[in-house]
Design a protein around this motif. Structure first.
Motif, PDB file in Angstrom:
ATOM      1  N   ILE A   1      45.785  49.613   2.138  1.00  0.00           N
ATOM      2  CA  ILE A   1      47.029  50.344   1.870  1.00  0.00           C
ATOM      3  C   ILE A   1      47.140  51.577   2.767  1.00  0.00           C
ATOM      4  CG2 ILE A   1      48.199  51.795   0.146  1.00  0.00           C
ATOM      5  CD1 ILE A   1      48.625  48.856  -0.341  1.00  0.00           C
ATOM      6  N   GLU A   2      45.994  52.237   3.012  1.00  0.00           N
ATOM      7  CA  GLU A   2      45.994  53.496   3.765  1.00  0.00           C
ATOM      8  C   GLU A   2      46.376  53.316   5.231  1.00  0.00           C
ATOM      9  OE1 GLU A   2      43.812  53.455   0.182  1.00  0.00           O
ATOM     10  OE2 GLU A   2      43.428  52.276   2.007  1.00  0.00           O
ATOM     11  N   GLN A   3      46.401  52.079   5.721  1.00  0.00           N
ATOM     12  CA  GLN A   3      46.720  51.848   7.136  1.00  0.00           C
ATOM     13  C   GLN A   3      48.170  52.195   7.446  1.00  0.00           C
ATOM     14  OE1 GLN A   3      45.404  48.056   8.577  1.00  0.00           O
ATOM     15  NE2 GLN A   3      46.379  48.270  10.569  1.00  0.00           N
ATOM     16  N   TYR A   4      49.040  52.120   6.431  1.00  0.00           N
ATOM     17  CA  TYR A   4      50.469  52.370   6.656  1.00  0.00           C
ATOM     18  C   TYR A   4      50.931  53.482   5.722  1.00  0.00           C
ATOM     19  CZ  TYR A   4      49.912  47.940   9.020  1.00  0.00           C
ATOM     20  OH  TYR A   4      49.464  46.947   9.854  1.00  0.00           O
TER      21      TYR A   4
ATOM     22  N   LEU B   1      52.887  58.627  -1.464  1.00  0.00           N
ATOM     23  CA  LEU B   1      52.471  58.515  -0.059  1.00  0.00           C
ATOM     24  C   LEU B   1      50.963  58.273  -0.005  1.00  0.00           C
ATOM     25  CD1 LEU B   1      53.453  58.864   2.925  1.00  0.00           C
ATOM     26  CD2 LEU B   1      52.656  61.213   2.768  1.00  0.00           C
ATOM     27  N   PRO B   2      50.533  57.140   0.537  1.00  0.00           N
ATOM     28  CA  PRO B   2      51.361  56.027   1.009  1.00  0.00           C
ATOM     29  C   PRO B   2      51.840  55.174  -0.159  1.00  0.00           C
ATOM     30  CG  PRO B   2      49.053  55.460   1.244  1.00  0.00           C
ATOM     31  CD  PRO B   2      49.081  56.877   0.745  1.00  0.00           C
ATOM     32  N   ALA B   3      52.874  54.398   0.088  1.00  0.00           N
ATOM     33  CA  ALA B   3      53.363  53.479  -0.932  1.00  0.00           C
ATOM     34  C   ALA B   3      52.302  52.445  -1.266  1.00  0.00           C
ATOM     35  CB  ALA B   3      54.623  52.777  -0.424  1.00  0.00           C
ATOM     36  N   ASN B   4      52.091  52.201  -2.548  1.00  0.00           N
ATOM     37  CA  ASN B   4      51.189  51.125  -2.961  1.00  0.00           C
ATOM     38  C   ASN B   4      51.946  49.813  -2.832  1.00  0.00           C
ATOM     39  OD1 ASN B   4      49.539  49.244  -4.156  1.00  0.00           O
ATOM     40  ND2 ASN B   4      49.037  50.496  -5.939  1.00  0.00           N
TER      41      ASN B   4
ATOM     42  N   ASP C   1      74.439  56.132  -6.456  1.00  0.00           N
ATOM     43  CA  ASP C   1      74.080  57.152  -7.440  1.00  0.00           C
ATOM     44  C   ASP C   1      72.589  57.463  -7.404  1.00  0.00           C
ATOM     45  OD1 ASP C   1      76.719  57.189  -8.415  1.00  0.00           O
ATOM     46  OD2 ASP C   1      76.295  55.510  -9.770  1.00  0.00           O
ATOM     47  N   SER C   2      71.793  56.458  -7.081  1.00  0.00           N
ATOM     48  CA  SER C   2      70.342  56.654  -7.068  1.00  0.00           C
ATOM     49  C   SER C   2      69.703  55.774  -6.005  1.00  0.00           C
ATOM     50  CB  SER C   2      69.739  56.329  -8.440  1.00  0.00           C
ATOM     51  OG  SER C   2      69.941  54.961  -8.771  1.00  0.00           O
ATOM     52  N   TYR C   3      68.510  56.182  -5.603  1.00  0.00           N
ATOM     53  CA  TYR C   3      67.743  55.422  -4.622  1.00  0.00           C
ATOM     54  C   TYR C   3      66.263  55.514  -4.965  1.00  0.00           C
ATOM     55  CZ  TYR C   3      65.360  54.276  -0.233  1.00  0.00           C
ATOM     56  OH  TYR C   3      64.520  53.732   0.706  1.00  0.00           O
ATOM     57  N   TRP C   4      65.568  54.375  -4.865  1.00  0.00           N
ATOM     58  CA  TRP C   4      64.108  54.344  -5.018  1.00  0.00           C
ATOM     59  C   TRP C   4      63.583  53.273  -4.072  1.00  0.00           C
ATOM     60  CZ3 TRP C   4      59.762  51.513  -6.083  1.00  0.00           C
ATOM     61  CH2 TRP C   4      58.634  52.215  -6.520  1.00  0.00           C
ATOM     62  N   GLY C   5      62.834  53.712  -3.064  1.00  0.00           N
ATOM     63  CA  GLY C   5      62.315  52.723  -2.125  1.00  0.00           C
ATOM     64  C   GLY C   5      61.731  53.366  -0.890  1.00  0.00           C
ATOM     65  N   ILE C   6      61.478  52.538   0.130  1.00  0.00           N
ATOM     66  CA  ILE C   6      60.921  53.034   1.390  1.00  0.00           C
ATOM     67  C   ILE C   6      62.058  53.186   2.404  1.00  0.00           C
ATOM     68  CG2 ILE C   6      58.668  52.023   0.902  1.00  0.00           C
ATOM     69  CD1 ILE C   6      59.260  49.874   3.009  1.00  0.00           C
TER      70      ILE C   6
ATOM     71  N   PRO D   1      56.264  56.258   3.017  1.00  0.00           N
ATOM     72  CA  PRO D   1      56.527  56.927   1.735  1.00  0.00           C
ATOM     73  C   PRO D   1      57.474  56.138   0.840  1.00  0.00           C
ATOM     74  CG  PRO D   1      57.971  57.845   3.402  1.00  0.00           C
ATOM     75  CD  PRO D   1      57.108  56.801   4.103  1.00  0.00           C
ATOM     76  N   ILE D   2      57.382  56.377  -0.454  1.00  0.00           N
ATOM     77  CA  ILE D   2      58.430  55.972  -1.386  1.00  0.00           C
ATOM     78  C   ILE D   2      59.273  57.206  -1.674  1.00  0.00           C
ATOM     79  CG2 ILE D   2      58.939  55.283  -3.765  1.00  0.00           C
ATOM     80  CD1 ILE D   2      56.620  53.365  -3.655  1.00  0.00           C
TER      81      ILE D   2
END
Length: 462
Positions: A179-182, A195-198, A145-150, A185-186
Motif C-alpha cells: 500500500i505504501e508504494q502509492y 494518506l496513503p489510501a488503503n 454536494d459531497s465528495y469522497w474518493g481519490i 490520498p483520499i
C-alpha cells in the motif's frame, strides 16, 4: 350546486392522480475495464452474477463509446456531454492530469450534477475524480454536494525503492504491491482524510458510501456518480475476494466490483426505488494491455487503452431501470456524452444553451419508444487529433497507433483505412479500395467536425 359538484369531482381527481417522482440516477464508472471483462460480455472465467442479472433485466449496449481512450479526457466528456477537445481537457503533451498539474475542468463547463441541481437533486461524487485536484476543480465546485474518493489515478504519487509493478505483474497474476508504494490520498469534500489510501478496502468503501447516500436521500431525487479507480493498476482486492477468481487478482477485482453493484441494486429494491432509478454501468476506456494478466481484455475488439481502435473506446455498458428501460440487447450507437442530455430529458431539465454539446438524448431507445438512435456518428480523438470517425457501420482511420506501451507506432494514412464494424468488429479487413465513396464521405464528415472545434486554453498543460 352542479358547479360545486363538478369542482369537488375535479379536486378529487387531482388528489387521486399520483405525482410522478423525478427519476434518480446512478452511474457506476470503472477504470480500464475492457469490453470482454464481464461474464455477460463473454468472459469465460470472471464471475459477474449481479451485472449479468442487471443486463438481463435491462439493456446491454454493444456499441457504446467514450469521449477519449484515457482517463482525464474521457471523464470530462461524461461529465459535460462535450468532447474534451472543446474544453481543454485533452493534450498531445500530457495525456492526463498529474499530481503536479495545475489545471482542471473549467468552471465555465456545466456538469450533469449542476444541471440536476436546478431541479433540487442531491448529488454525490464517490471514487476517482481526475478532473483536477486543486480545490477549485474538485467535485464540490462542480455541482456535487459531497465528495469522497481519490483525486487522480491510483498509480500516482509512487514512491521509489519498491519493486517494478509492471515487471512483477508480468511474473505473477496474483501480485499486489505494498500500500505504501502509492501515496494517493483520499479526499472528503476538500480535505485529505487518509494518506496513503488503503486500496485493499477502497472498493467496498466506495460501495458503502453510495449505499449510505442513497438511504439518506431516499425521499428526494438524487444523482450518484460512483467512479471506481479499479481495475486500473495497481490491483487490490478486499480480503473476502482476494484469491477467489481463477483469473487471478484481476478477476478478484472485477468480482468485488460486481458484488458492490449487487449491493446498490438490492438497496434500491429494498427502498422501493428500483423502478424510479436509472443505473448505468460502463468504463472510462479499454484495458491497459502492457500489464498482461493485470490488464483486462477487449474481447474480440482490437487493441486497448490509449488507442482509437475499438478496444480503446468501445465499452461494456448496461442500463437498468425496471419498468422503464425495455430489456434487451441494444445494437444502436451510444456514448458517455449522451448521459447528460438523457438524464436532463428524463428529469425535465432544460439543458440547451449556446454551448456546443456532443451528446444525444437516448431516453426514447431506453424506453422502447424508438428503434433508432439519434446518434449516428462517433469521433475518435487522441492527443488533439481526429484519428478516426464512425458513421453507421462504417469506420475510417486517418491515423492509427497502438495502445499505450505496446502496439504499432503512429502512422498517418495517405489513404484512410476503412472497416465495416457490423461485419468486422475486430477491424481486421481494410476494405477502403472497394468503397472509395464511403471513404470520401467519412473524410468530409471528419473535416466538417474539425471545423466546429474552437481553440481554448489547454488545462492539462498548466
Amino acid at each position: 350546486m352542479r358547479q360545486l359538484s363538478l369542482l369537488c369531482l375535479l379536486l378529487c381527481s387531482m388528489m387521486s392522480t399520483p405525482v410522478e417522482a423525478s427519476p434518480n440516477f446512478v452511474v457506476i464508472f470503472c477504470d480500464d475495464l475492457g469490453y470482454g471483462d464481464l461474464a455477460c460480455f463473454g468472459h469465460p472465467t470472471i464471475r459477474t452474477p449481479h451485472l449479468d442479472q442487471m443486463a438481463a433485466e435491462g439493456q446491454k449496449w454493444t456499441n457504446f463509446y467514450v469521449g477519449a481512450s484515457v482517463c482525464t479526457p474521457s471523464r470530462a466528456a461524461l461529465m459535460t456531454g462535450r468532447l474534451p477537445i472543446r474544453n481543454g481537457m485533452m493534450s498531445a503533451k500530457r495525456r492526463v492530469l498529474f499530481p503536479n498539474s495545475n489545471g482542471g475542468l473549467p468552471a465555465s463547463e456545466t456538469t450533469i450534477a449542476e444541471h440536476l441541481k436546478t431541479k433540487g437533486y442531491a448529488t454525490a461524487a464517490i471514487g476517482k475524480w481526475h478532473l483536477g485536484h486543486k480545490e477549485q476543480y474538485l467535485p464540490t465546485n462542480h455541482g456535487f454536494d459531497s465528495y469522497w474518493g481519490i483525486p487522480y489515478s491510483n498509480d500516482m504519487d509512487a514512491v521509489k525503492g519498491f519493486p517494478n509493478y509492471r515487471q512483477k505483474s508480468q511474473e505473477d497474476p496474483n501480485y499486489y504491491a505494498p500500500i505504501e508504494q502509492y501515496q494517493v490520498p483520499i479526499i472528503h469534500n476538500t480535505e485529505v482524510v487518509e494518506l496513503p489510501a488503503n486500496q485493499h478496502t477502497i472498493t467496498q468503501r466506495y460501495t458503502d458510501h453510495a449505499v449510505d447516500f442513497i438511504k439518506e436521500n431516499k425521499d428526494k431525487p438524487f444523482f450518484v456518480y460512483l467512479a471506481h479507480n479499479l481495475p486500473h493498476i495497481p490491483l487490490y482486492a478486499g480480503e473476502k475476494f482476494l484469491g477467489n477468481s481463477s483469473r487471478g487478482i484481476f478477476g478478484d477485482v472485477i468480482e468485488e466490483i460486481d458484488h458492490g453493484v449487487g449491493q446498490i441494486l438490492n438497496t434500491l429494491r429494498e427502498l422501493d426505488l428500483d423502478e424510479n432509478t436509472l443505473v448505468v454501468f460502463t468504463s472510462d476506456n479499454g484495458p491497459w494491455l502492457p500489464f498482461e494478466t493485470h490488464g483486462g481484455s477487449a474481447g474480440l475488439l482490437r487493441e486497448g487503452k490509449g488507442s482509437t481502435f475499438e478496444g480503446g473506446m468501445r465499452e461494456p455498458t448496461i442500463f437498468w431501470m425496471p419498468g422503464t428501460v425495455q430489456p434487451g440487447v441494444q445494437l444502436e450507437l451510444g456514448a458517455t456524452m449522451d448521459l447528460l442530455p438523457t438524464f436532463c430529458s428524463m428529469a425535465g431539465v432544460d439543458y440547451q444553451s449556446d454551448v456546443t454539446l456532443d451528446g444525444y438524448d437516448l431516453s426514447g431507445l431506453l424506453r422502447g419508444k424508438s428503434k433508432t438512435s439519434p446518434r449516428d456518428r462517433v469521433f475518435y480523438w487522441r492527443e488533439e487529433q481526429i484519428y478516426a470517425v464512425r458513421q453507421g457501420p462504417w469506420k475510417a482511420h486517418f491515423i492509427t497507433a497502438g495502445c499505450y506501451g505496446i502496439g504499432p507506432k503512429k502512422e498517418v494514412h495517405e489513404k484512410p483505412e476503412l472497416y465495416n464494424l457490423s461485419q468486422d468488429p475486430s477491424e481486421k479487413y481494410n476494405i477502403a479500395a472497394r468503397h472509395p465513396e464511403i471513404v470520401q464521405q467519412l473524410t468530409e464528415l471528419a473535416e466538417e467536425h474539425r471545423q466546429s472545434i474552437e481553440p481554448v486554453e489547454n488545462q492539462l498543460e498548466k
